[in-house]
Design a protein around this motif. Structure first.
Motif, PDB file in Angstrom:
ATOM      1  N   LEU A   7       0.852  -1.178   0.000  1.00 15.05           N
ATOM      2  CA  LEU A   7       0.000   0.000   0.000  1.00 15.05           C
ATOM      3  C   LEU A   7       0.888   1.229   0.000  1.00 15.05           C
ATOM      4  N   ASP A   8       0.367   2.343  -0.528  1.00 19.25           N
ATOM      5  CA  ASP A   8       1.160   3.565  -0.423  1.00 19.25           C
ATOM      6  C   ASP A   8       1.072   4.052   1.030  1.00 19.25           C
ATOM      7  N   PRO A   9       1.966   4.960   1.425  1.00 16.14           N
ATOM      8  CA  PRO A   9       2.031   5.340   2.842  1.00 16.14           C
ATOM      9  C   PRO A   9       0.708   5.826   3.429  1.00 16.14           C
ATOM     10  N   ALA A  10      -0.059   6.606   2.679  1.00 13.52           N
ATOM     11  CA  ALA A  10      -1.331   7.109   3.209  1.00 13.52           C
ATOM     12  C   ALA A  10      -2.323   5.968   3.419  1.00 13.52           C
ATOM     13  N   GLU A  11      -2.380   5.045   2.454  1.00 13.63           N
ATOM     14  CA  GLU A  11      -3.274   3.897   2.596  1.00 13.63           C
ATOM     15  C   GLU A  11      -2.846   3.010   3.753  1.00 13.63           C
ATOM     16  N   ARG A  12      -1.537   2.814   3.883  1.00  8.37           N
ATOM     17  CA  ARG A  12      -1.041   1.969   4.968  1.00  8.37           C
ATOM     18  C   ARG A  12      -1.363   2.594   6.327  1.00  8.37           C
ATOM     19  N   ARG A  13      -1.146   3.885   6.459  1.00 10.76           N
ATOM     20  CA  ARG A  13      -1.448   4.544   7.729  1.00 10.76           C
ATOM     21  C   ARG A  13      -2.932   4.425   8.053  1.00 10.76           C
ATOM     22  N   SER A  14      -3.778   4.627   7.054  1.00 10.57           N
ATOM     23  CA  SER A  14      -5.210   4.502   7.257  1.00 10.57           C
ATOM     24  C   SER A  14      -5.590   3.093   7.683  1.00 10.57           C
ATOM     25  N   ALA A  46       8.074  -3.991  12.850  1.00 12.80           N
ATOM     26  CA  ALA A  46       8.990  -2.911  12.461  1.00 12.80           C
ATOM     27  C   ALA A  46       8.277  -1.876  11.594  1.00 12.80           C
ATOM     28  N   LEU A  47       7.420  -2.356  10.684  1.00 15.66           N
ATOM     29  CA  LEU A  47       6.689  -1.420   9.833  1.00 15.66           C
ATOM     30  C   LEU A  47       5.681  -0.623  10.656  1.00 15.66           C
ATOM     31  N   PRO A  53       5.453   5.113  16.779  1.00 20.22           N
ATOM     32  CA  PRO A  53       6.572   4.641  17.609  1.00 20.22           C
ATOM     33  C   PRO A  53       6.155   3.870  18.860  1.00 20.22           C
ATOM     34  N   ASN A  54       4.924   4.084  19.341  1.00 19.33           N
ATOM     35  CA  ASN A  54       4.474   3.356  20.525  1.00 19.33           C
ATOM     36  C   ASN A  54       2.949   3.302  20.550  1.00 19.33           C
ATOM     37  N   LYS A  55       2.413   2.562  21.503  1.00 21.06           N
ATOM     38  CA  LYS A  55       0.961   2.368  21.572  1.00 21.06           C
ATOM     39  C   LYS A  55       0.236   3.682  21.852  1.00 21.06           C
ATOM     40  N   ARG A  56       0.803   4.519  22.673  1.00 23.56           N
ATOM     41  CA  ARG A  56       0.151   5.792  22.973  1.00 23.56           C
ATOM     42  C   ARG A  56       0.000   6.640  21.724  1.00 23.56           C
ATOM     43  N   ASP A  57       1.055   6.668  20.887  1.00 23.68           N
ATOM     44  CA  ASP A  57       0.976   7.438  19.645  1.00 23.68           C
ATOM     45  C   ASP A  57      -0.099   6.869  18.719  1.00 23.68           C
TER      46      ASP A  57
END
Length: 220
Positions: A7-14, A46-47, A53-57
Motif C-alpha cells: 500500500l502507499d504510505p497514506a493507505e497503509r497509515r489509514s 517494524a513497519l 513509535p508506541n501504543k500511545r501514539d
C-alpha cells in the motif's frame, strides 16, 4: 497472519489506524498490544513502529481520527428547531460512546493526563461549542456568558457519559434527560430560552428539562 499487500504510505497509515481502532474499541487499553495490531494488519512490527513509535501514539492518532469523524457526522442544521439539533447531537455522541466504550474510557481515564489526548478532547469541545453558538440561536444571548455555560455543559456531558459507561446504574433515556436538563438549567438564568424553544414539532411536542422526550423513547 493476514496476507500482506503493498500500500502507499497514506493507505497503509489509514489501514493501521482502522485496525487499531477496532482493537481499542474491543478491548481495554492495557490489553491491546502492538504485536496484535501488526498481526491483524498483516504487517511486521517494524513497519508498524515506523508509523507509530508506541501504543500511545497509535491510540492518539486513532482518537483524533474518531473525533474528526464524529464531528463530521454531527454537523448541526440551523433550519431545524434548537431542541431537535440538541437531541440529535446528543444521540450521535451517546451512540459513539456506546459503540466505542473501551476507547472512550481509555481516553478519559487511563490516558486522562496525556497532553496529546487532552488536546484532542479540548479541540472537540471547542468545535462543539462553536457550532452550538453559531447554528442553534444560543449565540443570540449574552455571548460570553452563554459560551462559558456551554463549555461547562459539554464537560459535564462528557463526565456524565464516562461515569454512565463505567457503572451503567441508570438507563440511556435518563442520561439523555439529565444532559438536556443540565443545559436548560444553565442557560435559563442568562437568556430567554422560552422564546428560543417556542418552535414546536408537528404534533406539538417539545423538549422540557424534566421528562423523556420523543427522541428517548425505547432507548433504555
Amino acid at each position: 497472519m493476514t496476507t500482506r499487500r503493498r500500500l502507499d504510505p497514506a493507505e497503509r497509515r489509514s489501514q493501521l489506524l482502522d485496525t487499531g481502532a477496532r482493537l481499542f474499541a474491543a478491548k481495554p487499553y492495557d490489553e491491546v498490544f502492538m504485536e496484535d495490531v501488526a498481526e491483524r494488519a498483516g504487517v511486521s512490527r517494524a513497519l508498524l513502529y515506523r508509523y507509530f513509535p508506541n501504543k500511545r501514539d497509535l491510540f492518539a492518532a486513532v482518537y483524533r481520527q474518531a473525533a474528526d469523524r464524529l464531528l463530521a457526522r454531527t454537523e448541526l442544521d440551523p433550519a431545524r428547531p434548537v431542541h431537535e439539533q440538541l437531541s440529535a447531537g446528543l444521540d450521535a455522541h451517546i451512540d459513539y460512546f456506546v459503540a466505542h466504550r473501551h476507547t472512550v474510557l481509555a481516553a478519559n481515564r487511563v490516558l486522562a493526563g496525556d497532553p496529546v489526548i487532552q488536546a484532542v478532547i479540548t479541540d472537540e469541545l471547542a468545535e462543539l461549542r462553536r457550532r452550538l453558538l453559531d447554528s442553534t440561536g444560543l449565540g443570540d444571548g449574552p455571548r460570553d456568558m452563554v459560551s462559558a455555560a456551554l463549555m461547562s455543559w459539554l464537560v459535564f456531558v462528557r463526565t456524565l457519559c464516562v461515569d454512565w459507561l463505567t457503572h451503567q446504574t441508570f438507563g440511556r433515556a435518563e442520561l439523555h434527560d439529565m444532559c438536556v436538563g443540565a443545559l436548560l438549567g444553565a442557560l435559563r438564568p442568562v437568556m430567554d430560552l422560552d422564546r428560543l424553544l417556542a418552535a414546536e414539532d408537528g404534533d406539538g411536542s417539545r423538549v422540557h428539562g424534566g421528562g423523556p422526550t420523543e427522541t428517548d423513547a425505547g432507548t433504555h
